[in-house]
Design a protein around this motif. Structure first.
Motif, PDB file in Angstrom:
ATOM      1  N   ARG A  42      -0.994  13.349   3.430  1.00  5.62           N
ATOM      2  CA  ARG A  42       0.363  13.754   3.837  1.00  5.62           C
ATOM      3  C   ARG A  42       1.202  12.562   4.299  1.00  5.62           C
ATOM      4  O   ARG A  42       2.425  12.627   4.282  1.00  5.62           O
ATOM      5  CB  ARG A  42       0.315  14.842   4.902  1.00  5.62           C
ATOM      6  CG  ARG A  42      -0.277  14.427   6.239  1.00  5.62           C
ATOM      7  CD  ARG A  42      -0.404  15.637   7.171  1.00  5.62           C
ATOM      8  NE  ARG A  42      -1.007  15.330   8.434  1.00  5.62           N
ATOM      9  CZ  ARG A  42      -2.322  15.282   8.661  1.00  5.62           C
ATOM     10  NH1 ARG A  42      -3.169  15.515   7.674  1.00  5.62           N
ATOM     11  NH2 ARG A  42      -2.788  14.996   9.858  1.00  5.62           N
ATOM     12  N   TYR A  43       0.562  11.466   4.721  1.00  4.41           N
ATOM     13  CA  TYR A  43       1.302  10.260   5.098  1.00  4.41           C
ATOM     14  C   TYR A  43       1.236   9.206   3.997  1.00  4.41           C
ATOM     15  O   TYR A  43       2.197   8.474   3.784  1.00  4.41           O
ATOM     16  CB  TYR A  43       0.792   9.697   6.418  1.00  4.41           C
ATOM     17  CG  TYR A  43       1.023  10.670   7.549  1.00  4.41           C
ATOM     18  CD1 TYR A  43       2.302  11.140   7.822  1.00  4.41           C
ATOM     19  CD2 TYR A  43      -0.031  11.152   8.306  1.00  4.41           C
ATOM     20  CE1 TYR A  43       2.524  12.070   8.822  1.00  4.41           C
ATOM     21  CE2 TYR A  43       0.188  12.077   9.314  1.00  4.41           C
ATOM     22  CZ  TYR A  43       1.461  12.533   9.563  1.00  4.41           C
ATOM     23  OH  TYR A  43       1.682  13.456  10.548  1.00  4.41           O
ATOM     24  N   ASP A  45       1.312   9.681   0.922  1.00  3.17           N
ATOM     25  CA  ASP A  45       2.298  10.063  -0.088  1.00  3.17           C
ATOM     26  C   ASP A  45       3.735  10.020   0.430  1.00  3.17           C
ATOM     27  O   ASP A  45       4.672  10.193  -0.330  1.00  3.17           O
ATOM     28  CB  ASP A  45       1.989  11.466  -0.625  1.00  3.17           C
ATOM     29  CG  ASP A  45       0.652  11.524  -1.347  1.00  3.17           C
ATOM     30  OD1 ASP A  45       0.148  10.458  -1.768  1.00  3.17           O
ATOM     31  OD2 ASP A  45       0.101  12.630  -1.468  1.00  3.17           O
ATOM     32  N   HIS A  46       3.895   9.824   1.745  1.00  4.31           N
ATOM     33  CA  HIS A  46       5.235   9.810   2.353  1.00  4.31           C
ATOM     34  C   HIS A  46       5.349   8.673   3.365  1.00  4.31           C
ATOM     35  O   HIS A  46       5.453   8.913   4.573  1.00  4.31           O
ATOM     36  CB  HIS A  46       5.535  11.153   3.037  1.00  4.31           C
ATOM     37  CG  HIS A  46       5.641  12.275   2.070  1.00  4.31           C
ATOM     38  ND1 HIS A  46       6.760  12.491   1.306  1.00  4.31           N
ATOM     39  CD2 HIS A  46       4.743  13.226   1.728  1.00  4.31           C
ATOM     40  CE1 HIS A  46       6.548  13.546   0.534  1.00  4.31           C
ATOM     41  NE2 HIS A  46       5.342  14.001   0.760  1.00  4.31           N
TER      42      HIS A  46
END
Length: 145
Positions: A42-43, A45-46
């Motif tokens: 989740r981090y 990829d962002h």
């Protein structure tokens, strides 16, 4: 604030460093650099969600979560080519993992200087770790409010 306020995991890390001769402390820091946990997807990829630690010469990024039980989760990145900085990030990510908001906020800002690395690592690098800790604590404060 005294080191008595250190949570158990950070105190154990500090004691591990202080139990070694000065040259061996750098080796332990290198070992920590190899143990920096990977970012969750989740981090990873962002990256826009992560905060840059501008106090570090190397590109270090972090993100803090505070869950419903007020437990802190720290996520950090640092380049493999910067083992000192990566080691400091790993110490904080591992040493603060699973602590409560109150425990994280009680960690003294001078904790990096308690590791016995002042003769082996430049003051600039130690200030980078102080910057990491300060940003983590600020995010914890913001997210716990």
């Amino acid at each position: 604030m005294t080191s008595a306020a250190l949570p158990e995991e950070l105190a154990a890390i500090r004691d591990d460093f202080l139990s070694l001769e000065k040259p061996e402390r750098l080796q332990l820091l290198l070992e920590f650099s190899q143990q920096l946990p990977e970012l969750p997807a989740r981090y990873a990829d962002h990256p826009d969600l992560l905060e840059r630690v501008v106090e570090c010469q190397s590109p270090v990024f972090l993100f803090v979560e505070v869950d419903e039980k007020r437990i802190v989760h720290v996520f950090m990145t640092a380049p493999k080519e910067s083992p000192t900085t990566r080691g400091f990030a790993s110490i904080l990510a591992q040493g603060l993992a699973g602590l409560t908001v109150e425990q994280v906020l009680a960690v003294p800002s001078d904790f990096p200087f308690e590791l016995g690395l002042t003769e082996a690592v430049s003051p600039l690098r130690l200030r980078g770790m102080v910057g990491m800790l300060g940003r983590i604590q600020r995010q914890v404060k913001d997210k716990a409010a």
